[in-house]
Design a protein around this motif. Structure first.
Motif, PDB file in Angstrom:
ATOM      1  N   SER A  34       0.792  -1.232   0.000  1.00  0.00           N
ATOM      2  CA  SER A  34       0.000   0.000   0.000  1.00  0.00           C
ATOM      3  C   SER A  34       0.824   1.281   0.000  1.00  0.00           C
ATOM      4  O   SER A  34       0.311   2.340  -0.327  1.00  0.00           O
ATOM      5  CB  SER A  34      -0.923   0.030   1.222  1.00  0.00           C
ATOM      6  OG  SER A  34      -1.786  -1.072   1.215  1.00  0.00           O
ATOM      7  N   ASN A  65       5.071  -7.322   3.423  1.00  0.00           N
ATOM      8  CA  ASN A  65       5.702  -6.205   4.125  1.00  0.00           C
ATOM      9  C   ASN A  65       7.222  -6.331   4.140  1.00  0.00           C
ATOM     10  O   ASN A  65       7.885  -5.722   4.961  1.00  0.00           O
ATOM     11  CB  ASN A  65       5.153  -6.122   5.556  1.00  0.00           C
ATOM     12  CG  ASN A  65       5.475  -4.800   6.222  1.00  0.00           C
ATOM     13  OD1 ASN A  65       5.416  -3.756   5.605  1.00  0.00           O
ATOM     14  ND2 ASN A  65       5.832  -4.846   7.505  1.00  0.00           N
ATOM     15  N   GLU A  71       4.031  -2.404   3.540  1.00  0.00           N
ATOM     16  CA  GLU A  71       2.681  -2.934   3.768  1.00  0.00           C
ATOM     17  C   GLU A  71       2.524  -3.242   5.254  1.00  0.00           C
ATOM     18  O   GLU A  71       2.410  -4.387   5.672  1.00  0.00           O
ATOM     19  CB  GLU A  71       2.443  -4.196   2.918  1.00  0.00           C
ATOM     20  CG  GLU A  71       0.999  -4.675   2.944  1.00  0.00           C
ATOM     21  CD  GLU A  71       0.011  -3.636   2.479  1.00  0.00           C
ATOM     22  OE1 GLU A  71      -0.420  -2.792   3.303  1.00  0.00           O
ATOM     23  OE2 GLU A  71      -0.359  -3.642   1.300  1.00  0.00           O
ATOM     24  N   GLY A  73       0.097  -2.409   7.341  1.00  0.00           N
ATOM     25  CA  GLY A  73      -1.267  -2.423   7.865  1.00  0.00           C
ATOM     26  C   GLY A  73      -1.791  -3.795   8.240  1.00  0.00           C
ATOM     27  O   GLY A  73      -1.267  -4.830   7.825  1.00  0.00           O
ATOM     28  N   SER A  74      -2.870  -3.770   9.005  1.00  0.00           N
ATOM     29  CA  SER A  74      -3.609  -4.987   9.332  1.00  0.00           C
ATOM     30  C   SER A  74      -4.406  -5.411   8.098  1.00  0.00           C
ATOM     31  O   SER A  74      -4.537  -4.651   7.135  1.00  0.00           O
ATOM     32  CB  SER A  74      -4.578  -4.706  10.483  1.00  0.00           C
ATOM     33  OG  SER A  74      -5.592  -3.799  10.042  1.00  0.00           O
ATOM     34  N   GLU A  77      -7.041  -2.870   7.463  1.00  0.00           N
ATOM     35  CA  GLU A  77      -6.505  -1.635   6.890  1.00  0.00           C
ATOM     36  C   GLU A  77      -6.155  -1.820   5.413  1.00  0.00           C
ATOM     37  O   GLU A  77      -6.413  -0.940   4.584  1.00  0.00           O
ATOM     38  CB  GLU A  77      -5.264  -1.182   7.672  1.00  0.00           C
ATOM     39  CG  GLU A  77      -5.601  -0.660   9.054  1.00  0.00           C
ATOM     40  CD  GLU A  77      -4.373  -0.492   9.948  1.00  0.00           C
ATOM     41  OE1 GLU A  77      -4.439   0.340  10.865  1.00  0.00           O
ATOM     42  OE2 GLU A  77      -3.365  -1.199   9.753  1.00  0.00           O
TER      43      GLU A  77
END
Length: 163
Positions: A34, A65, A71, A73-74, A77
């Protein structure tokens, strides 16, 4: 004979799945993030999803990630970001490692495939793409900077679509 369709996966919401859910379809599997400079590739991936979905094709994203912690986030998210920012309609898998000791078994198989330059091995960054045939075989590998709508990607997709 075992194929990529047989490897256990989880959806972003934690539901057990496999790529067999997409048997008969051509899958473009992409490790996504993201907060990457390449994140705008989501726009092209979504366009391709819409353009080819009714012809036996789907994009599948696997958040990762491992590259610059892009990346973080959960699952919730990530799902919110993808739907609100890019209108992502294609399936997303649970966040996973694509390299290293905890590499997801799917990527243990995929990284054996060479790209157009003959290079196999580790994923180099976010948005590396693998084309998987309807029978569950990896047929092409595209490095992160190869945009989803590049001629070589579109050509490979169209060559592998169900007739």
């Amino acid at each position: 004979m075992s194929t990529l369709h047989d490897i256990p996966l989880q959806t972003l919401d934690g539901t057990a799945t496999t790529l067999a859910e997409h048997a008969g379809k051509v899958v473009l599997l992409v490790n996504v993030a993201s907060k990457c400079g390449l994140t705008p590739q989501y726009e092209a991936l979504e366009r391709m999803q819409k353009q080819y979905a009714d012809r036996g094709f789907t994009v599948v994203g696997m958040p990762c990630n491992q590259f610059g912690a892009q990346e973080p986030g959960s699952a919730e998210e990530i799902a919110t970001f993808c739907s609100t920012t890019y209108g992502v309609s294609f399936p997303l898998l649970a966040k996973a490692d694509v390299n290293g000791a905890n590499r997801h078994p799917l990527y243990a198989e995929l990284t054996q495939l060479a790209d157009a330059e003959g290079e196999a091995g580790d994923i180099t960054w976010n948005f590396e793409k693998f084309l998987i045939s309807g029978s569950g075989e990896a047929v092409a590998r595209f490095r992160p900077r190869v945009v989803p709508e590049a001629d070589e990607v579109v050509g490979a997709i169209e060559a592998n679509l169900p007739r």
